[in-house]
Design an enzyme around this catalytic site. Structure first.
Site, PDB file in Angstrom:
ATOM      1  N   TYR A   1      -2.238   0.601   6.488  1.00  0.00           N
ATOM      2  CA  TYR A   1      -1.003  -0.175   6.618  1.00  0.00           C
ATOM      3  C   TYR A   1       0.187   0.770   6.473  1.00  0.00           C
ATOM      4  CZ  TYR A   1      -1.341  -0.681   1.420  1.00  0.00           C
ATOM      5  OH  TYR A   1      -1.465  -0.471   0.070  1.00  0.00           O
ATOM      6  N   CYS A   2       1.252   0.451   7.187  1.00  0.00           N
ATOM      7  CA  CYS A   2       2.459   1.277   7.256  1.00  0.00           C
ATOM      8  C   CYS A   2       2.133   2.746   7.542  1.00  0.00           C
ATOM      9  CB  CYS A   2       3.269   1.152   5.963  1.00  0.00           C
ATOM     10  SG  CYS A   2       4.976   1.738   6.114  1.00  0.00           S
ATOM     11  N   PRO A   3       1.440   3.025   8.647  1.00  0.00           N
ATOM     12  CA  PRO A   3       1.082   4.418   8.944  1.00  0.00           C
ATOM     13  C   PRO A   3       2.305   5.263   9.282  1.00  0.00           C
ATOM     14  CG  PRO A   3       0.581   3.014  10.824  1.00  0.00           C
ATOM     15  CD  PRO A   3       1.004   2.097   9.706  1.00  0.00           C
TER      16      PRO A   3
END
Length: 274
Positions: free
Chosen positions: A140-142
């Protein structure tokens, strides 16, 4: 990196208890503003329990309300932050650190990320594990400065600039299960997207690519222990730390930024408490 920004006076602000998430982002903006005017650099620590910090892109999800309802049913509140693009999970096992220092437009975004990367490497050097900074695409949120050990992400970094000050913010997943946090976000996106094709590409999360530091280092580790590691690392890198009280002028400035956070989030009508 030389560690040069760490050398000199830093104010340490401990906000690991007692704050709401919107207050945290408002404090960072306030300190950015003041540091940009010449105040000492700031290292601020903060912890928030059971809240998902959504990014600007998340606010445009086609079924955001349903996604928020899912988070609320799982016991998580939600707010939209003023930096970064996608959602992250915060709880009592996640430590957030903000490095806030003066910098003009010539100071590159990557340079800010490199300083945080340097700090984290110093904090955990004694474990002998290689910490990599590279994008973990199915987290998540790369981002290009995801921090990982053996391909499993434990931290993400964002950056915000206000009035000549730079805030580099990191979340460190220290305790608990990294994959469980990732699964929460995977389900959130499934519900908030419902398979719709959007202009923005939201992450296709693989829960197995995320872990906590205590999982990766194979040792018991607490947020409190990591706080001590942070302060020791700051001093090792050349920082002289002090604590200062908030002045009336600082509170006035803080309230301006806090009102902006309230306004940003009021438009979404989401449950911030879970």
């Amino acid at each position: 990196m030389t560690g040069s920004i760490f050398e000199g006076k830093w104010q340490y602000v401990d906000h690991t208890t007692g704050l709401q998430p919107m207050q945290s982002f408002s404090f960072d903006d306030m300190y950015c503003h003041l540091v940009g005017q010449g105040n000492d650099a700031v290292v601020r620590t903060w912890v928030h329990n059971h809240v998902v910090i959504l990014g600007i892109h998340d606010a445009r999800l086609p079924y955001l309300a349903e996604g928020i309802e899912y988070l609320n049913n799982k016991g998580y509140g939600a707010i939209v932050r003023n930096s970064g693009g996608l959602g992250v999970v915060l709880d009592a096992g996640v430590l957030n650190i903000s490095l806030i220092f003066k910098g003009d437009i010539s100071f590159s975004i990557d340079a800010g990320y490199e300083y945080m990367y340097e700090l984290v490497q110093e904090m955990f050097a004694s474990y002998g594990k290689r910490i990599e900074a590279k994008e973990i695409t199915r987290s998540y949120c790369p981002g290009s400065y995801d921090l990982s050990i053996d391909g499993k992400k434990f931290a993400g970094i964002s950056q915000r600039r206000v009035k000549g000050g730079i805030a580099v913010q990191i979340y460190l997943c220290i305790e608990g299960s990294g994959s469980e946090r990732a699964e929460l976000m995977r389900q959130f996106y499934d519900i908030a997207l419902r398979g719709e094709v959007t202009k923005f590409h939201y992450p296709d999360i693989d829960s197995s690519c995320m872990a906590s530091l205590e999982e990766l280092l194979e040792t018991e580790l607490s947020v409190e222990e990591v706080l001590f590691k942070l302060l020791f690392a700051m001093k090792t890198l050349g920082a002289t730390l002090s604590n200062n009280e908030m002045t009336n002028d600082m509170w006035t400035l803080y309230n301006i930024y806090f009102e902006r956070m309230i306004e940003r989030n009021s438009k979404l009508k989401i449950n911030q408490e879970g």
